[in-house]
Design an enzyme around this catalytic site. Sequence first.
Site, PDB file in Angstrom:
ATOM      1  N   SER A 227      -7.489 -15.277 -24.548  1.00 14.27           N
ATOM      2  CA  SER A 227      -7.439 -13.799 -25.151  1.00 14.27           C
ATOM      3  C   SER A 227      -7.267 -13.496 -25.798  1.00 14.27           C
ATOM      4  CB  SER A 227      -6.995 -13.358 -23.200  1.00 14.27           C
ATOM      5  OG  SER A 227      -7.000 -11.585 -23.515  1.00 14.27           O
TER       6      SER A 227
ATOM      7  N   TYR B 105      -0.316 -11.925 -17.260  1.00 15.84           N
ATOM      8  CA  TYR B 105      -2.068 -12.298 -18.243  1.00 15.84           C
ATOM      9  C   TYR B 105      -1.609 -12.809 -18.869  1.00 15.84           C
ATOM     10  CZ  TYR B 105      -6.448 -12.194 -19.312  1.00 15.84           C
ATOM     11  OH  TYR B 105      -8.160 -12.375 -19.828  1.00 15.84           O
TER      12      TYR B 105
END
Length: 255
Positions: free
Chosen positions: A145, A158
Amino acid sequence: MNQQLSGKTALVTGSTNNIGRAIAEALASAGAHVVISGRDAERGEATAAAIRRAGGRADFVRADLDGSATASRALAEEALAVLGGRLDILVNNAGVYPRHSTASAGDDLFRQIYDVNVSAPFYLVQALAPALVASGDGVVINLGSWVARVGVASSPLYSSSKAAVEALTRAWSAELGPQGVRVNSLSPGVIRPLGSAADADLPSESLMLTSPSGRAGLAEEVGAAAVFLASDAASFVHGTVLDVDGGRLNVFAAA
C-alpha cells in the site's frame, strides 16, 4: 482474451471481491487457471463462475486466513490439489484495514492486523515455496500500500503491516530468486470498488485530486499490473514495489 499466462496456474487470496477479484479475473483472462479464495463462499463461487462464463478456468477454495500456520497450510494443500499439484503464481492479496488511531488500538486489533496482513502471507509462502520452485518459473506478488511509505495520521498499524510486507518482498526475492522464483509487490493507491460508477461518491478520492492522474484508480488497473508482474515481460523484475497509485506517492515524495 490474451494468452500471456497460458498453461500457468495461480492462487489469489482474498479474491472474492474488489482488487483481489480484479486480479483473479485478469490472470484468468491472460490464460491462467486460477484458484479464487476467501471467506465468503457465495461470492467466491460466483467469481469463479463468472470467470468460467468468460472462457477462463477458475475454481473456488474457501479459506479464512487468520494468521495461523494451520490455516495457510490448509489453503496451500487444497489449492495444490485443485491445480493438479502445480503452482506458478501466488498473489497475497487478502488483508484487513480497520480504521484506528494509536490510542484506540487494543491488543485484539493489533493481533488481527498483523495476523492477517503479515503472518498469513508468510506462512502461505512458507508452505508453497517448494511448489513455486518446482514450477521452474514461480512468481509471488504481494499487495502492499502507498501508506507504507508515506506518513499518514490514520491507521498506523495497517501502514506498518504493509511496510512489513514490502520488507518481506525484498527478503523473499533475495532468498527465492536464486531458486527461480520472482517476488515483487504491487502498491495500490486509492482504488475505486470494483464495478462502481465513475461518478460515484468516494470520499478518499479527494486524496488523488492533486496527483498526476487526478483521479482514483480502478481495480482492473491493478489487475493489469499483476498480469505484467506474473508474465515473462517482467522476467528481469525482482524484489521491487510497483506503485499503481496514479503518481500519488511521487507527489508526496516531492513535497
